[in-house]
Motif scaffolding. Structure first.
Motif, short mmCIF file in Angstrom:
data_model
loop_
_atom_site.label_atom_id
_atom_site.label_comp_id
_atom_site.label_asym_id
_atom_site.label_seq_id
_atom_site.Cartn_x
_atom_site.Cartn_y
_atom_site.Cartn_z
N ILE A 79 3.70 3.39 -3.89
CA ILE A 79 2.95 4.40 -2.89
C ILE A 79 3.05 4.04 -1.42
O ILE A 79 3.20 4.91 -0.64
CB ILE A 79 1.28 3.86 -3.25
CG1 ILE A 79 1.10 4.39 -4.67
CG2 ILE A 79 0.52 4.72 -2.17
CD1 ILE A 79 -0.44 4.10 -4.97
N GLY A 80 3.51 2.84 -1.26
CA GLY A 80 4.02 2.51 0.00
C GLY A 80 5.32 3.40 0.58
O GLY A 80 5.37 3.47 1.76
N GLU A 81 6.08 3.53 -0.34
CA GLU A 81 7.32 4.05 0.22
C GLU A 81 6.95 5.56 0.54
O GLU A 81 7.91 6.27 0.88
CB GLU A 81 8.33 3.83 -0.86
CG GLU A 81 8.68 2.63 -0.89
CD GLU A 81 9.74 2.06 -2.22
OE1 GLU A 81 10.29 3.02 -2.74
OE2 GLU A 81 10.05 0.92 -2.12
N ARG A 82 5.81 6.23 -0.24
CA ARG A 82 5.63 7.24 0.06
C ARG A 82 4.88 7.59 1.50
O ARG A 82 5.02 8.55 2.00
CB ARG A 82 4.75 7.99 -0.87
CG ARG A 82 5.50 8.11 -2.24
CD ARG A 82 5.55 9.74 -2.69
NE ARG A 82 6.92 9.57 -3.39
CZ ARG A 82 7.21 9.23 -4.63
NH1 ARG A 82 6.15 9.43 -5.25
NH2 ARG A 82 8.30 9.45 -5.24
N ASN A 83 3.98 6.44 1.75
CA ASN A 83 3.17 6.71 2.92
C ASN A 83 3.76 6.64 4.16
O ASN A 83 4.98 6.33 4.17
CB ASN A 83 2.34 5.38 2.96
CG ASN A 83 1.25 5.51 1.97
OD1 ASN A 83 0.85 6.69 1.36
ND2 ASN A 83 0.44 4.50 1.73
N THR A 84 3.08 7.22 5.16
CA THR A 84 3.72 7.09 6.46
C THR A 84 3.57 5.46 6.88
O THR A 84 2.72 4.80 6.06
CB THR A 84 2.91 7.84 7.60
OG1 THR A 84 1.56 7.56 7.35
CG2 THR A 84 3.21 9.45 7.32
N TRP A 85 4.34 5.08 7.96
CA TRP A 85 4.22 3.82 8.43
C TRP A 85 2.88 3.48 8.58
O TRP A 85 2.37 2.37 8.19
CB TRP A 85 5.28 3.64 9.74
CG TRP A 85 6.73 3.87 9.60
CD1 TRP A 85 7.53 4.87 9.80
CD2 TRP A 85 7.22 2.88 8.99
NE1 TRP A 85 8.58 4.63 9.44
CE2 TRP A 85 8.70 3.37 8.90
CE3 TRP A 85 7.28 1.44 8.40
CZ2 TRP A 85 9.74 2.57 8.41
CZ3 TRP A 85 8.07 0.75 7.99
CH2 TRP A 85 9.59 1.25 8.06
N LEU A 86 2.08 4.43 9.34
CA LEU A 86 0.61 3.91 9.60
C LEU A 86 -0.02 4.03 8.44
O LEU A 86 -1.11 3.10 8.23
CB LEU A 86 0.11 5.08 10.68
CG LEU A 86 -1.35 4.89 11.09
CD1 LEU A 86 -1.26 3.72 12.44
CD2 LEU A 86 -1.85 6.16 11.61
N GLY A 87 0.00 4.82 7.47
CA GLY A 87 -0.77 5.13 6.48
C GLY A 87 -0.69 3.96 5.62
O GLY A 87 -1.61 3.68 4.78
N ASN A 88 0.25 2.93 5.58
CA ASN A 88 0.17 1.58 4.92
C ASN A 88 -0.79 0.70 5.46
O ASN A 88 -1.13 -0.13 4.62
CB ASN A 88 1.56 1.15 5.04
CG ASN A 88 2.47 1.68 3.65
OD1 ASN A 88 2.01 2.11 2.83
ND2 ASN A 88 3.71 1.74 3.95
#
Lengths: 213, 199, 587
Positions: free
Chosen positions: C269-278
């Protein structure tokens, strides 16, 4: 001596005709409400907030539910608190099956309701209600202790609507089996209730090709 | 061998905790009469890190802890003078980490041109992780994190998918739960108005 | 005060290695860091680094999938190792493996700490480690279809490669996202697979190795061999950990932690998220201390971005981090007593303090548990005066009293000592070999604390001691936690007295950040040990690889060794003394 009129709880309009409110029900429900024993069962982040709720500041023993039982046999409230993963789902369902009637299920937090922020994960079940019937949903990530206690009060409200006459665990003659078949871990989680659908889904896939990987 | 001095000392600590509440009850009794300790106005003292003695249970639902201004509940949309502040720019839907916001921009029924307001706005709070990014990055201060927490529901699809009607909250609600933020907003607005007037 | 830190001499290591192993080692090209080691020489190079260069500590093993040619390197699987000396920054080793048949020699004989991490890399990325003693899946189950962290493996929910998605509900009306997956259940089966003819041949619950444990014959007292499951639903496993033990009578003969019951696919999921979204996702790793989870992630990204954090923001980060450490240790001691059967007394006291600390977090960050407080280049909000006042009350008055109370309650308590002294002894050499960090390592007498060894933020400005205890048993770890709580308060008192004014954010808060291509490893001394984030950026708005080196996960690797020969009743207390959070173990 003036006769006091019996104050019966109001019947919600959608339940008129199906629910009969009698003083017996009131006593019965009052007693059940005040002795709801949750199971000491933790899955993820929400579990820690639940521990916080059961500590000194919020103290649900005021509702008669201070004893958290680690064994499902001694509890009647299952708080599904946190992400149910596919690997954990068989255990959660087994625990649900082991709870004696009357049993209530409370889905605490976004993950238990729908998979929440982890919904898209390959190992996450999209909501525990896909497997077991949930009585009350408490949204939040994690819900504040007050929100959890409001959930308890909501369960109480649900109990108040029930009547001794038509509760499934008192029905004579017909045995109501509420247990849920425990899924297994195959290439993915195998829910046996879906076996036919899986079969149907796989049939065209062998002729054509696999739906987009 | 095991029953010795330190064990007694440990038991003394728990015993002190046990009597502390009663001692505190008495102290309050002399100050304010019977039951004075549990009056709602004493809640801040009972909940203070330095002044609380004995049990410090909040008697929910009879009394509630005050929520701090920054508390992040679930998002709501501010309605100002009968109109939503939201312009349907979609920033919130883009920054939302679990992607639980869905917006449809309204269009003019006659010309079909897109308007600066949402026609539909859904937030699935069964997914929302209350991170507050939507409120933090909204360029129009249109979406804020509310303070509602008691929203336990019986039905997931009906009750937990908030639509425009349920998201819409009056400005006064925002002013009430976010007083500092609201004051800063008003100040900025007045400064902007003053600057415009000067021009 | 702060020790002198020598700068990272990767060049020196490279010259020494090239002398010793000509042709086997080269510097990694831009924008990568560290060295590329030839596969065949990996074990020799690692042994040399450990024995001759002082890199005794293998902290992190990551598998990365590069399906396409990038930065002049061919398509490959890569294993990245981070090695540390007692002082200083990381030495990064890259080892390349074939895309078709990824095999890398195992480092378990050199660094036992690689055991769990290599199993994880096999499980999620599908890199085989030759010579690994027990290469089985660890987070998912035996029989799972595919290796999820490969870039060409997509989950059922797959919509797009990157967030933000075009639309969550493109049908024009809201649809629950799962109802668009084939069964409406987030389930998928390989083509042609049919539940009718399926006969389970795999071992999803991992019993097989235990069936092979040899029966020990004790002529004096014949006992039966029992395979016992503790968990995943067990009140003292701190969540959904499952311990599978083979017992002779009541003694543990073999015990292994079975993980993955809370594997929430964090990295995918972290690789899909934006930098901030993590950032909010990191909160949910170690849910006891979310503030210190934000920190290494923003540290790693800030390292790539080259952002300077304002001074006040650094102070606020330290304040929040130390409150979190206090909170974690208090709760951990409480849980330990809970597991001992001191039913809830210490736990209730600790949770009372926790409530006050959470009040502070809620006042400052907006949420009790999932703070989501740090941003790239600072913190999200300033601390209000009210919050500073509360923090002062806590740090100067309330919390010291709590430590004294716990100290008086437990430290000399005969029953507590009888259950903890001499139980679960971890010798220092073993602790280092197994990559243990945090109170577990310092409880074995190794004075290794990242706040001193590789200072981040402004920790070199504070005066505090590294607490160690020599015996390496459960009691030592308790003493270390108690001492660290005191030291945390010392740091807090200094920080609150010196809290400067100024901005709390470098520049403006932005929803999309530009992160230059490269890799970076950010680590901090989290309450449970070294929490590290390994991130790879390809310059896009989403991380290319996002890996978490979780202290609980690595520390748990030594659990089996610690329990061997102990009574079953001691297992819970040993587990409590390691102090794990399952959200972080399984991610």
């Amino acid at each position: 001596m003036p006769t006091r009129k019996r104050q019966l709880p109001e019947i919600p309009p959608e339940l008129v005709g199906t629910v009969h409110v009698t003083p017996l029900d009131r006593i019965y429900n009052w007693a059940r409400k005040r002795s709801l024993w949750p199971m000491f069962f933790g899955l993820a982040c929400c579990a820690f907030e639940m521990v916080g709720t059961f500590a000194a500041r919020f103290d649900p023993s005021r509702f008669g539910m201070e004893i958290m039982r680690a064994s499902p046999r001694q509890a009647d409230l299952l708080i599904v608190n946190g992400t149910v993963t596919k690997k954990m789902a068989p255990q959660v369902i087994r625990l649900y099956n082991q709870l004696p009637e009357p049993k209530y299920v409370l889905a605490m937090g976004a993950c238990a309701i729908s998979g929440g922020p982890f919904k898209e994960g390959y190992n996450v079940v999209s909501g525990i209600d896909k497997f077991i019937p949930v009585d009350v949903y408490i949204p939040g990530c994690p819900p504040r202790p007050e929100a959890l206690m409001h959930g308890f009060l909501t369960i109480h409200a649900r109990m108040e609507r029930e009547s001794v006459r038509d509760l499934r665990w008192y029905r004579k003659g017909e045995e109501v089996d509420t247990s849920v078949p425990v899924p297994e871990l195959g290439p993915d989680l195998v829910d046996w209730r879906l076996a036919e659908q899986i079969e149907a889904l796989q049939q065209p896939a062998t002729d054509n090709q696999q739906p987009a990987e | 061998m095991y029953a010795s001095l330190h064990l007694v000392k440990s038991l003394g600590i728990t015993f002190r905790r046990f009597v502390e509440t009663y001692v505190d009850d008495l102290r309050w009794f002399f100050k304010g009469g019977f039951g004075a300790r549990y009056r709602p106005d004493t809640l801040p003292i009972r909940q203070s890190p330095t002044k609380s003695r004995g049990i410090f249970t909040v008697q929910y639902p009879a009394e509630r802890l005050p929520l701090p201004e920054r508390f992040r509940g679930f998002p709501f949309l501010i309605e100002e003078e009968g109109k939503l502040r939201c312009t349907a720019c979609g920033t919130c839907a883009r920054v939302c980490p679990p992607q639980c916001i869905w917006i449809v921009r309204a269009s003019d029924p006659e010309t079909g041109k897109p308007l600066r307001e949402p026609a539909e706005f859904y937030i699935d709070i069964s997914i929302c992780m209350q991170c507050g990014f939507c409120a933090e990055f909204c360029p129009f201060d249109a979406i804020k994190m509310g303070h509602e927490i008691e929203i336990a529901a019986f039905d997931r699809e009906k009750d937990l998918l908030l639509d425009l009607e349920r998201l819409r909250k009056p400005l006064s609600y925002h002013a009430q739960i976010h007083p500092t933020e609201y004051a800063a907003e008003q100040e900025k607005k007045q400064a902007r108005a003053a600057a415009r007037a000067r021009k | 005060m702060a020790t002198e830190v020598t700068p990272e001499p990767t060049d020196e290591v490279l010259t020494r290695l090239q002398e010793r192993f000509p042709g086997a080692v080269e510097a990694a090209p831009e924008p990568y860091e560290g060295l590329i080691v030839a596969r065949d020489h990996l074990v020799d190079v690692a042994t040399f680094l450990r024995d001759e260069m002082g890199y005794a500590y293998l902290s992190d093993v990551v598998g990365v999938d590069y399906p396409e040619e990038v930065n002049g390197l061919p398509p490959r699987f890569e294993v990245v190792y981070h090695l540390f000396r007692p002082v200083g920054g990381p030495l990064t080793l890259h080892v390349h493996a074939d895309r078709e048949n990824p095999v890398v020699p195992s480092l378990v004989p050199v660094f036992p700490s690689a055991n769990f991490q290599e199993r994880e890399a096999w499980d999620l990325v599908g890199i085989r480690f030759e010579g690994h003693p027990d290469l089985r899946r660890i987070l998912l189950w035996d029989g799972f279809d595919g290796h999820p962290l490969r870039k060409d493996w997509h989950e059922v929910y797959y919509e797009e490669e990157k967030k933000p998605f075009g639309s969550r509900w493109p049908e024009g009306h809201p649809v629950m996202a799962e109802s668009r997956t084939p069964l409406g259940r987030n389930l998928r089966y390989p083509p042609g697979w049919s539940p009718e003819d399926w006969r389970p041949t795999t071992d999803p619950w991992g019993y097989r190795p235990h069936d092979e444990v040899a029966e020990q014959k004790n002529p004096a007292m014949p006992v039966d061999r029992v395979v016992l499951n503790m968990g995943p639903h067990h009140p003292s496993t701190h969540g959904v950990l499952r311990l599978l033990a083979t017992l002779e009578g009541e003694r543990i003969q073999k015990l292994e932690p079975m993980l993955g019951f809370l594997h929430r696919c964090h990295e995918k999921i972290g690789e899909r998220n934006t930098w901030l979204g993590n950032i909010p996702y990191t909160d949910r790793l170690d849910y006891v201390c979310s503030m210190t989870n934000n920190w290494p992630y923003v540290l790693a990204v800030e390292k790539l971005m080259g952002v300077e954090v304002p001074e006040r923001a650094e102070y606020i980060r330290v304040i929040m981090g130390e409150f979190t450490r206090f909170l974690n240790h208090a709760v951990s001691v409480g849980f330990m007593c809970n597991d001992l059967g001191i039913y809830f007394t210490v736990m209730l006291y600790a949770l009372e303090e926790r409530e006050f600390i959470l009040d502070l977090f809620e006042m400052t960050a907006g949420s009790r548990m999932m703070c989501n407080y740090m941003r790239f280049g600072g913190v999200a909000h300033d601390m209000t005066e009210e919050a500073v006042a509360l923090a002062r009350e806590l740090a100067f008055e309330r919390l010291p009293r709590f430590i004294d109370k716990v100290d008086a309650y437990l430290t000399e308590n005969e029953i507590f000592r009888a259950r903890t002294v001499g139980v679960g002894v971890l010798p220092p050499e073993q602790a280092v070999a197994y990559g243990c960090t945090g109170p577990l390592l310092r409880g074995s007498g190794v004075p290794y604390d990242i706040r001193r060894a590789d200072p981040y933020s402004i920790y070199d400005e504070f005066d505090f001691e590294i607490i160690t205890a020599p015996d390496g048993d459960v009691y030592s770890r308790y003493l270390v936690r108690l001492g660290e709580m005191r030291e945390s308060l010392r740091i807090l008192q200094q920080a609150l007295n010196r809290l400067p004014d100024g901005p709390v954010m470098a520049g403006k808060k932005k929803a999309t950040v530009k992160v230059p291509p490269g890799e970076s490893y950010g680590r901090i001394e989290a309450p449970k040990g070294e929490l590290g984030f390994y991130i790879v950026s390809d310059g896009s708005p989403n991380p290319y690889r996002y890996h978490i080196r979780a202290p609980s996960f690595v520390n748990l690797g030594v659990m089996g060794e610690l329990c061997r020969g102990h009574l079953i009743a001691d297992v819970v207390i040993i587990l409590a003394s390691i102090d794990i959070t399952l959200g972080e173990v399984d991610r």
